[in-house]
Design an enzyme around this catalytic site. Structure first.
Site, PDB file in Angstrom:
ATOM      1  N   HIS A 117       0.810  -4.587   2.037  1.00 32.67           N
ATOM      2  CA  HIS A 117       0.038  -3.863   1.282  1.00 32.67           C
ATOM      3  C   HIS A 117      -1.137  -3.369   2.548  1.00 32.67           C
ATOM      4  O   HIS A 117      -1.362  -3.936   3.564  1.00 32.67           O
ATOM      5  CB  HIS A 117      -0.769  -4.108   0.002  1.00 32.67           C
ATOM      6  CG  HIS A 117       0.980  -4.029  -0.775  1.00 32.67           C
ATOM      7  ND1 HIS A 117       0.001  -3.848  -2.480  1.00 32.67           N
ATOM      8  CD2 HIS A 117       1.740  -4.250  -0.740  1.00 32.67           C
ATOM      9  CE1 HIS A 117       1.329  -4.630  -3.251  1.00 32.67           C
ATOM     10  NE2 HIS A 117       2.166  -4.215  -2.487  1.00 32.67           N
ATOM     11  N   GLU A 136      -4.083  -2.665   2.267  1.00 31.98           N
ATOM     12  CA  GLU A 136      -5.603  -3.954   2.032  1.00 31.98           C
ATOM     13  C   GLU A 136      -5.735  -5.295   2.878  1.00 31.98           C
ATOM     14  O   GLU A 136      -6.060  -5.409   3.578  1.00 31.98           O
ATOM     15  CB  GLU A 136      -5.930  -4.010   0.805  1.00 31.98           C
ATOM     16  CG  GLU A 136      -6.274  -2.398   0.397  1.00 31.98           C
ATOM     17  CD  GLU A 136      -5.490  -2.016  -0.662  1.00 31.98           C
ATOM     18  OE1 GLU A 136      -5.448  -1.302  -1.642  1.00 31.98           O
ATOM     19  OE2 GLU A 136      -4.469  -2.782  -0.019  1.00 31.98           O
ATOM     20  N   CYS A 169      -4.071  -2.909  -5.774  1.00 32.82           N
ATOM     21  CA  CYS A 169      -3.747  -4.293  -7.093  1.00 32.82           C
ATOM     22  C   CYS A 169      -3.980  -5.697  -6.955  1.00 32.82           C
ATOM     23  O   CYS A 169      -4.949  -5.816  -6.164  1.00 32.82           O
ATOM     24  CB  CYS A 169      -2.167  -4.125  -6.514  1.00 32.82           C
ATOM     25  SG  CYS A 169      -1.934  -5.229  -4.902  1.00 32.82           S
ATOM     26  N   CYS A 220      -4.162  -8.209  -3.691  1.00 31.05           N
ATOM     27  CA  CYS A 220      -5.329  -6.915  -2.440  1.00 31.05           C
ATOM     28  C   CYS A 220      -6.154  -7.280  -3.319  1.00 31.05           C
ATOM     29  O   CYS A 220      -6.817  -7.504  -2.630  1.00 31.05           O
ATOM     30  CB  CYS A 220      -4.951  -5.286  -2.267  1.00 31.05           C
ATOM     31  SG  CYS A 220      -3.515  -5.300  -1.650  1.00 31.05           S
TER      32      CYS A 220
END
Length: 183
Positions: A78, A80, A106, A109
């Site tokens: 992801h 991040e 999320c 992350c």
């Protein structure tokens, strides 16, 4: 046999984007994260998320990432987690760091941010904006966020929200693949 290594390979176009020169303001960092997410969608090189990590003591950007989960076949890449991984050892530098992300993190992350000891998280689109286009951001984010706030982490959500939300809407309108649990 299981793989003995993993690689993070940013799209070539990302290297062509000029980083803002330090010290970089909150607005410039967020606009860069959103621009990276928007370009990731436009070039179909990944999901609609971008992230920037800024060293608070100097205002220098030390990590940036876009969502590469589907493009790489690696579900943990992801935006991040990519930015955190690429910032590496610089995360421990005095003065702390701020994570700017085009959408609230999320649960995965947020957990990575917790373990990386990020002191401030600024996000554009909200969790419900991502969920409105079909993403499942994960149960438990509220509880983990509360625990992080209790130990001093500062959250600022909805900063340039309309711009972050527009990237999500564009991704959905282009037929971008919605991925993750329950997708």
């Amino acid at each position: 046999m299981a793989s003995a290594s993993a690689e993070i390979r940013l799209p070539a176009w990302l290297a062509e984007m000029a980083l803002p020169v330090a010290p970089v303001s909150d607005e410039a960092c967020m606009r860069f994260a959103i621009a990276a997410a928007r370009e990731n969608v436009a070039r179909r090189s990944g999901g609609p998320f971008g992230a920037v990590i800024r060293l608070d003591s100097t205002g220098e950007i030390i990590g940036l990432g876009v969502n590469l989960a589907m493009a790489s076949g690696n579900p943990v890449l992801h935006a991040e987690t990519v930015a955190i991984s690429l910032a590496g050892r610089r995360l421990a530098e005095a003065g702390g760091v701020t994570l700017f992300t085009s959408c609230e993190p999320c649960i995965m992350c947020l957990g990575a941010s917790h373990w990386a000891e990020i002191g401030r998280i600024v996000s554009a689109a909200l969790k419900e904006d991502a969920e409105a286009v079909g993403f499942s951001e994960g149960a438990g984010t509220g509880q983990l966020r509360a625990e992080m706030e209790a130990r001093g982490v500062v959250f600022q959500s909805g900063f340039l929200r309309a711009e972050g939300e527009a990237v999500l809407a564009d991704y959905a309108a282009r037929g971008g693949e919605i991925y993750g649990p329950e997708s």
